[in-house]
Design an enzyme around this catalytic site. Structure first.
Site, PDB file in Angstrom:
ATOM      1  CB  THR A  33      -0.902  -0.020   1.252  1.00  0.00           C
ATOM      2  OG1 THR A  33      -1.796  -1.127   1.133  1.00  0.00           O
ATOM      3  CG2 THR A  33      -1.725   1.261   1.370  1.00  0.00           C
ATOM      4  N   GLY A  34       0.404   2.299  -0.650  1.00  0.00           N
ATOM      5  CA  GLY A  34       1.158   3.551  -0.685  1.00  0.00           C
ATOM      6  C   GLY A  34       1.478   3.933  -2.120  1.00  0.00           C
ATOM      7  CB  SER A  35       2.784   7.065  -3.559  1.00  0.00           C
ATOM      8  OG  SER A  35       3.954   7.185  -2.781  1.00  0.00           O
ATOM      9  CG  ASP A  89       4.088  -2.697   1.435  1.00  0.00           C
ATOM     10  OD1 ASP A  89       3.804  -1.598   0.920  1.00  0.00           O
ATOM     11  OD2 ASP A  89       3.516  -3.140   2.445  1.00  0.00           O
ATOM     12  N   GLY A  90       6.075  -0.728  -0.111  1.00  0.00           N
ATOM     13  CA  GLY A  90       6.910   0.432   0.173  1.00  0.00           C
ATOM     14  C   GLY A  90       7.316   0.451   1.636  1.00  0.00           C
ATOM     15  CG  ASP A  92       6.233   5.191   6.097  1.00  0.00           C
ATOM     16  OD1 ASP A  92       5.840   5.859   5.127  1.00  0.00           O
ATOM     17  OD2 ASP A  92       5.510   4.366   6.683  1.00  0.00           O
ATOM     18  CE  LYS A 102       5.033  -1.909   4.927  1.00  0.00           C
ATOM     19  NZ  LYS A 102       4.710  -0.817   3.959  1.00  0.00           N
ATOM     20  N   GLY A 104       2.797   4.605   7.270  1.00  0.00           N
ATOM     21  CA  GLY A 104       2.480   5.996   6.924  1.00  0.00           C
ATOM     22  C   GLY A 104       1.125   6.104   6.241  1.00  0.00           C
ATOM     23  CD  GLU A 111       1.460  -1.535   4.469  1.00  0.00           C
ATOM     24  OE1 GLU A 111       1.245  -0.822   3.488  1.00  0.00           O
ATOM     25  OE2 GLU A 111       2.046  -1.131   5.484  1.00  0.00           O
TER      26      GLU A 111
HETATM   27  C1  5RP Z   1       1.448   2.214   4.118  1.00  0.00           C
HETATM   28  C2  5RP Z   1       2.914   2.064   4.099  1.00  0.00           C
HETATM   29  C3  5RP Z   1       3.639   2.565   2.903  1.00  0.00           C
HETATM   30  O1  5RP Z   1       4.322   1.516   2.322  1.00  0.00           O
HETATM   31  C4  5RP Z   1       4.596   3.628   3.330  1.00  0.00           C
HETATM   32  O2  5RP Z   1       3.851   4.657   3.990  1.00  0.00           O
HETATM   33  C5  5RP Z   1       5.342   4.233   2.141  1.00  0.00           C
HETATM   34  O3  5RP Z   1       4.443   4.929   1.327  1.00  0.00           O
HETATM   35  P1  5RP Z   1       4.933   5.691   0.038  1.00  0.00           P
HETATM   36  O4  5RP Z   1       5.395   4.674  -0.941  1.00  0.00           O
HETATM   37  O5  5RP Z   1       3.685   6.441  -0.433  1.00  0.00           O
HETATM   38  O6  5RP Z   1       6.023   6.645   0.462  1.00  0.00           O
HETATM   39  O7  5RP Z   1       3.535   1.561   4.999  1.00  0.00           O
HETATM   40  O8  5RP Z   1       0.913   1.814   5.344  1.00  0.00           O
END
Ligand code: 5RP
Length: 262
Positions: A33-35, A89-90, A92, A102, A104, A111
């Protein structure tokens, strides 16, 4: 280099594109999840539609589930999958040991469950996520709505004896209302500035009854793929202690978000 993509989106895109190398037909894939993870879902969707890639995806949030379906990825539940080949996954923040913060995006509970049920977890990120010591990014904890004020007090009490620099706790809001997770819980963000012992902190936070899960990922991530605005990607795999640099040419037509509404 694309004129359509900003430098940060180029970095996220090339990291996501490189992560697709780890995905093969027949795999069950955890979708973060996330950008940055959204780029990954877009890239995999393109491979499904145009290259005949056959995968089943387990999303880590309702947002990712919708995006995955929109781009043509078959979505199944974690219980249907039972076990996953890989989760991408992404993050923070990540440190040298590939410990992560993680959450954010408020999805760290699902996750963590999904990543832990996977043969390997791959993090995709831009270079700004690398830190020497975790903690500049506020650490999210998901807490039950029931007795949330009591839980907050217990968290504050616990932080007093932890190796952290800051002790602030704030409830995450969505405008004027509390942010509610996909599981119906609240998020508290812990403003710790520096986390001296992530392993100990994670264990202590999860012992508090109202805390459902914290955003520290320890011994879960195997590979980190870091994209840069110039199209370079560094792949670090801690399972075999390798580092490799790959170079992408990002084309104008690589902005695969361009035709999608939000
Ligand atoms: C969501 C997360 C995201 O992976 C993390 O916030 C990174 O987001 P982004 O790729 O938008 O910077 O942990 O819960």
């Amino acid at each position: 280099m694309s004129s359509e993509l900003s430098p940060i989106d180029t970095a996220k895109f090339v990291a996501a594109k490189q992560a697709c190398e780890y995905v093969e037909s027949g795999m069950k894939v955890g979708l973060g999840t996330g950008s940055t993870a959204a780029w990954l879902v877009q890239c995999l969707g393109e491979m499904v539609r145009e290259e005949g890639l056959k995968i089943r995806g387990v999303p880590t949030s309702s947002r990712t589930a919708k995006l995955a379906r929109d781009v043509g990825i078959e979505v199944i539940t974690l219980d249907e999958a039972r076990w996953l080949d890989v989760t991408i996954d992404g993050a923070d923040e990540y440190d040298d040991d590939l410990c992560l913060i993680k959450g954010g995006g408020g999805a760290h509970l699902q996750e963590k469950v999904v990543a832990t049920a996977s043969d390997r977890m791959i993090v995709i990120a831009d270079a700004s996520k690398k830190v020497d010591t975790l903690g500049a990014f506020p650490l999210p904890i998901e807490v039950l709505q029931f007795g949330a004020g009591i839980t907050e007090n217990l968290v504050i009490e616990t932080l007093r004896s932890m190796d952290v620099l800051g002790h602030g706790v704030s409830q995450r809001m969505a405008g004027t209302e509390p942010f509610i997770t996909d599981e119906g819980n609240f998020i508290f963000d812990l403003h710790l500035k520096r986390i001296g012992n992530p392993r100990q902190l994670s264990a202590m936070l999860n012992q508090i009854p109202g805390v459902v899960e914290n955003g520290l990922f320890i011994d879960i991530c195997d590979v980190v793929i870091v994209g840069q605005a110039n199209g370079h990607v560094e792949v670090r795999d801690i399972t075999n202690d390798t580092r490799e640099v790959v170079r992408f040419d990002v084309r104008d037509d690589d902005n695969i978000f361009a035709d999608l509404s939000d």
